[in-house]
Design an enzyme around this catalytic site. Structure first.
Site, PDB file in Angstrom:
ATOM      1  N   SER A   1      77.957 -28.836  19.010  1.00  0.00           N
ATOM      2  CA  SER A   1      77.092 -28.575  20.146  1.00  0.00           C
ATOM      3  C   SER A   1      77.715 -27.657  21.201  1.00  0.00           C
ATOM      4  CB  SER A   1      76.699 -29.899  20.801  1.00  0.00           C
ATOM      5  OG  SER A   1      77.818 -30.509  21.410  1.00  0.00           O
TER       6      SER A   1
ATOM      7  N   SER B   1      81.829 -31.366  17.803  1.00  0.00           N
ATOM      8  CA  SER B   1      81.168 -30.406  18.689  1.00  0.00           C
ATOM      9  C   SER B   1      82.088 -29.413  19.394  1.00  0.00           C
ATOM     10  CB  SER B   1      80.351 -31.154  19.742  1.00  0.00           C
ATOM     11  OG  SER B   1      79.136 -31.569  19.177  1.00  0.00           O
TER      12      SER B   1
ATOM     13  N   LYS C   1      81.059 -26.353  29.681  1.00  0.00           N
ATOM     14  CA  LYS C   1      79.878 -26.803  28.938  1.00  0.00           C
ATOM     15  C   LYS C   1      78.933 -27.479  29.925  1.00  0.00           C
ATOM     16  CE  LYS C   1      78.696 -29.493  24.767  1.00  0.00           C
ATOM     17  NZ  LYS C   1      79.251 -30.260  23.645  1.00  0.00           N
TER      18      LYS C   1
END
Lengths: 477, 92, 482
Positions: free
Chosen positions: C153, C177, C78
């Site tokens: 997210s 997330s 990420k």
């Protein structure tokens, strides 16, 4: 004379003498090339986290103990949010509702009177960086070396009513912090910084006036001048029917005046909240007891020892302890030569005199406490004549040469050669028939004259006892 | 939420909005605050000593300095001058 | 060779048996990314050279016979995990050119194992959002239906795993997330206990809630990756020294007798029926395995979203204050510090980030602190004590991961309240600091994946991995096709 009465409170920031910074492992030393004592943590890079320094916490607890504070068993850190280019994270890690130390006091003497000043709190926080302003390019340059130096902030109650009291307090705090080994208290370098809150109100008024906060007071002299100026300024305003504004003011060393600072943040809403990166700490009774136990000997304890065990007078003891460098030197000297009174006498006399004359300074001494101890020992044991102390001491100050070496080089050893003494005295008696007459007629005080002359002629190569004995015998005739 | 409050919060946040953006934002923030306001009905007080997330004094980092970071690498995302970060001139 | 649906555990065996080389595996994924990521938009930065270098080092280690579990395993990160020398954007214009000078601790640990880094994947800007549509660089799409959001997210992480662009990915989870995008994309995602994985080098959103975790194709893979990245870190004072040997130690052990709590508030009107049905079907599957379902209640759930947004936004407002254009990041213009910093932040941050900053500063500001922020902290304590009570009588808790399957892109635009309330199923886990794992428990009529979350006691990741794995072994996943 106005009946307005000043009420003053104090905030003292002190940088702690830890080896590493408070939240990262960078060196906490003063100075260095810009941004050379920095890492991703203290430069506020994304993703970095603070990790609290054990010794910084120990030191603030020491600060609490030497100012008679209660130590919180539960303490935590908060973020103080504001934007300023010397603050890379845009928040300062500080403490709000749970400071380490609370409710202490410090006794001071000002104007010959003892007074107790209450300490509201002491908390641990991080220092900010430094900005240098560049007029030519209309820019400021930020150096973060100082970011993250551990800082304690002590806040007093508004217990002061004169500049003299404030200065006495600051001096006392400097002494306590230095003895506690937590701060070098160099105001000129900024390792100890004071902010003063001052307000004026009629003496019998129950309510305090509006206060101004004075910043940038980097010496006790500046503190005195700023307070005196501020009393004058506020008095003028109040007496001409004006209103004092609550504001932060900056003292200028050049003009001796204070001027209002532009407000740096709209509304000063710091939005304190607990820092989620730093877990709160709990202390056990054992941990606190161990910290207290490990406190270095404080000035009051040393003073008591000097008076009760070494037999020093109170003023003499005070004069030694009031400067930690001198006191530490004294401690080391008496360790080398166990005659505390003799060493004290020398240090309070010739030693302090030379410092006051500016001929030497504790920060750049060329000789060691052991050297001074040796000098005094040589005199005490009649290896040299004490009249030569000054000559030898000056050499030590100037070159750091050992006392024994000075005596060798300048031929200052006592020889006690009685024939030489006799010869000198014989000549003295022959050259001074009139004083001899006076002495023999019972005027004892001329004996001193002969002693002096003999000493001078012998250049300290005989001890006073030897000279005295021979002189007495010869003068009898 | 009213414009004055939004302005104040913008000042604290160092954000600006155009008039149009501000209108949108005001509407959205009002909705958000309305949602948040529902917790006001819940009667409960906070005691920070009961979070039980403390650590012991002995768990703190030992005071051992380590070498700092190369200045150039530290500043690779900006254009420094004399190894310093450059900002518009600060007034006192 | 098709590696798209291969797990890390399977790939490990293939690499060790020389069925495939590490470079070959890396190339396979890189070409898959090249071929198909145009449809999914999961990557922000593909680190092709880095990947081949990593794979070469990995192969040497495999050849020397001392491969670690992740040696040569192609992984995406990420884009809020700091990577030394590799751009880390947080999907924000603010950090569009930001190149960290250091590695996050979790990344450092993967490097030690000689993993293969394929690249940095998209996310909601600064991890604020549940759709990955607030990304300034790659508005990722759901591989099951590219008209739908992948969740967020960590939408880039979940979509990349789901689409077969990598074997696994790291994400971060502040309020769901990891779990919610894993649910939307039909993959397995684990949010470890707060303090289990070091946060050092994870660009902070809400420090008291953030936690790094794996997204993969199986619970077992999540355990393998957690084994590599977990552990106390001297750079993170909130990381905890709770010893572990192997998070997969309970794998395959019977769950007979296990008590699974079903908190009724998670099965209310806010959750779609198709979701509830799928999760309850899974619950009954567990019953068949000998587990016992236990009714329970988390009554504070109705205040959980509020508490979560107040706490996370307050911390975010403070955490994001450092973006002033001076030290890194987008540098605005202006004649004064104030003008410059405002310009930097106006241009650097997107609308959602600005909303969170405003909300956070509002909740912390003088006059509002007690009513909002402090109240939220009280709610946090209450939520924790409710969970403690549940764990007194149950081993794990089973809930839906999201109220719905992945929704159409644009459906929640400009409706922050709708967006926020959609986090209802996941936020309490972060508030309570608990570990939770999402795995797929079914598909709706349109073929979109439905996820369920298994929540465990603090630091008891191995039990939730065991529980998720037990279900996965009974379940035939339908992989997406692009």
């Amino acid at each position: 004379m106005s009946n307005l009465y000043p009420t003053i409170g104090l905030e003292i920031h002190a940088e702690l003498l830890t080896k590493s910074k408070v939240f990262c492992t960078c060196s906490a030393e003063f100075g260095g090339e810009p941004n050379s004592r920095c890492c991703p943590v203290c430069s506020g890079l994304p993703g970095t986290l603070p990790v609290l320094n054990h010794t910084a916490v120990e030191y603030i607890i020491r600060a609490g103990y030497v100012t008679n504070c209660e130590i919180s068993r539960f303490t935590k850190w908060d973020r103080k949010n504001y934007f300023y280019p010397d603050l890379p994270k845009a928040y300062q890690i500080s403490q709000m509702p749970r400071p380490v130390c609370l409710n202490g006091y410090v006794d001071i003497v000002a104007g010959g009177k003892e007074k107790r000043i209450r300490v509201n709190r002491i908390h641990l926080e991080e220092d900010a960086g430094k900005l240098v302003h560049d007029e030519a390019t209309r820019s400021s340059l930020a150096d973060y070396n100082r970011c993250g130096i551990p800082l304690i902030e002590m806040v007093t109650e508004p217990d002061f009513h004169s500049a003299e009291e404030v200065v006495a307090y600051v001096e006392k705090i400097k002494l306590l912090y230095k003895y506690a080994g937590i701060c070098d208290c160099k105001m000129e370098q900024g390792s100890l910084r004071c902010d003063v809150n001052i307000s004026l109100a009629p003496k019998d008024s129950k309510e305090l006036g509006t206060r101004a906060e004075l910043k940038n007071l980097n010496s006790t002299k500046a503190i005195t001048r700023a307070i005196e100026y501020e009393i004058y300024r506020q008095t003028e305003i109040i007496e001409s029917g004006g209103r004092v504004l609550q504001e932060t003011r900056r003292f200028s060393d050049t003009t001796g005046e204070t001027t209002a600072l532009r407000s740096k943040e709209d509304a000063h809403d710091y939005r304190y909240f607990p820092d989620p990166d730093i877990p709160p700490i709990i202390f056990t009774e054992e941990e606190l007891a161990a910290i207290k136990e490990a406190l270095p000997e404080m000035p009051q304890q040393r003073k008591e020892r000097y008076m009760s065990r070494y037999g020093l007078a109170e003023t003499d003891a005070d004069n030694i302890i009031n400067d930690k460098d001198i006191c530490d030197f004294y401690e080391a000297a008496i360790k080398a030569y166990d005659k505390p009174k003799a060493v004290a006498n020398f240090m309070l006399g010739e030693f302090l005199r030379r410092i006051n004359l500016g001929e030497m300074s504790m920060t750049s001494l060329k000789f060691a406490p052991e050297d001074l101890a040796r000098l005094i020992e040589l005199g005490d044991t009649d290896k040299i004549n004490k009249n030569n102390y000054k000559t030898i001491f000056v050499e030590m100050i100037n070159t750091g040469e050992k006392p024994d070496a000075v005596c060798d080089r300048l031929d200052l050893w006592v020889k006690d050669d009685s024939s030489a003494v006799e010869a000198v005295i014989d000549k003295l008696i022959a050259d001074n028939p009139k004083p001899v007459e006076q002495y023999r007629a019972g005027e004892q005080k001329v004996f001193g004259f002969f002693m002096g002359q003999a000493n001078k002629a012998l250049k300290g190569q005989a001890t006073p006892n030897t000279i005295k004995a021979i002189l007495e015998q010869k003068l009898k005739g | 939420m009213d414009i004055a409050t939004l302005d104040h919060i913008c000042a604290l946040s160092k954000l600006n909005f155009t008039e149009e953006e501000q209108k949108d934002m005001l509407g959205q923030m009002t909705d958000i605050i309305d949602l948040m306001d529902t917790i006001k009905e819940y009667d409960i007080t906070y005691d920070d000593t009961k979070d039980h997330n403390e650590i012991g004094y002995g768990d703190l980092r030992k005071d051992i300095p380590a070498p700092s970071f190369p200045t150039e690498k530290l500043q690779q995302n900006t254009t420094p001058r004399d190894n310093c970060y450059v900002v518009p001139k600060m007034m006192e | 060779m098709d590696l798209k649906n291969i797990t890390a555990a399977q790939l490990r065996r293939m690499l060790d048996s020389k069925e495939i080389g590490a470079k070959e595996a890396a190339s396979e994924f890189l070409s898959e990314i090249k071929k198909n990521d145009g449809k999914v938009l999961s990557f922000i930065t593909v680190t092709e050279d880095e990947a081949m270098k990593n794979a070469e080092a990995a192969q040497k280690r495999i050849d020397a016979g001392n491969a670690a579990p992740l040696t040569g395993i192609p992984i995406a990160l990420k884009d809020n995990l700091c990577t030394d020398g590799i751009r880390t954007t947080c999907s924000s214009k603010m950090l569009g050119d930001f190149v960290p000078p250091y590695n996050a601790t979790a990344v450092e640990k993967l490097i030690k194992d000689d993993y293969t880094l394929l690249g940095k994947v998209s996310m909601d800007e600064f991890a604020m959002g549940g759709s990955t549509q607030t990304s300034a660089f790659a508005k990722t799409k759901n591989p099951y239906n590219t008209e739908c959001v992948p969740g967020g997210s960590s939408g880039g992480s979940a979509a990349a795993v789901s689409a077969g662009f990598c074997t696994a990915a790291l994400g971060s989870d502040t309020g769901g997330s990891i779990r919610q995008p894993a649910s939307f994309c039909g993959v397995t995602g684990l949010k470890p206990t707060y303090g289990r994985v070091s946060r050092y080098g994870l660009v902070a959103f809400a420090s008291s809630l953030d936690q790094i975790g794996p997204i993969a194709r199986s619970a077992e893979d999540c355990g393998i990756i957690l084994n590599a990245i977990a552990g106390v870190d001297p750079h993170d004072a909130t990381s905890k020294d709770v010893p572990f040997t192997d998070f997969n130690e309970k794998l395959g052990k019977s769950i007979s007798g296990m008590k699974i709590a079903i908190p009724k508030e998670f099965y209310g009107d806010a959750v779609d029926d198709e979701v509830k049905t799928a999760v309850m079907n899974a619950a009954h599957e567990y019953e068949k395995m000998g587990a016992e379902l236990v009714d329970c209640s988390i009554s504070t759930l109705k205040y959980a979203v509020q508490a979560y947004y107040l706490i996370s936004s307050a911390e975010a407002a403070s955490n994001l204050s450092r973006y002033d254009g001076i030290k890194y990041g987008l540098r605005g213009e202006g004649h004064s510090f104030d003008e410059m910093i405002r310009d930097s932040r106006n241009r650097g941050f997107g609308a959602e980030v600005k909303r969170r900053i405003l909300l956070g500063n509002y909740a912390l500001s003088s006059g509002y602190y007690d009513a909002y922020y402090r109240k939220a902290l009280a709610l946090k304590q209450q939520i924790i004590s409710e969970y403690n009570a549940v764990f007194d009588k149950a081993d794990v808790i089973l809930t839906p991961t999201a109220p719905s399957v992945a929704y159409k892109i644009g459906a929640q635009d400009n409706d922050p309240v709708k967006m926020y309330t959609a986090d209802i199923c996941t936020v309490t886990v972060n508030i309570a600091g608990l570990p939770a794992i999402n795995t797929t428990c079914g598909y709706n009529a349109a073929g979109m994946p439905i996820g369920m979350s298994i929540v465990g006691r603090r630091f008891d990741e191995s039990t939730i991995i065991q529980t998720a794995d037990a279900f996965e072994k009974t379940f035939s996943p339908v992989r997406c096709t692009l």
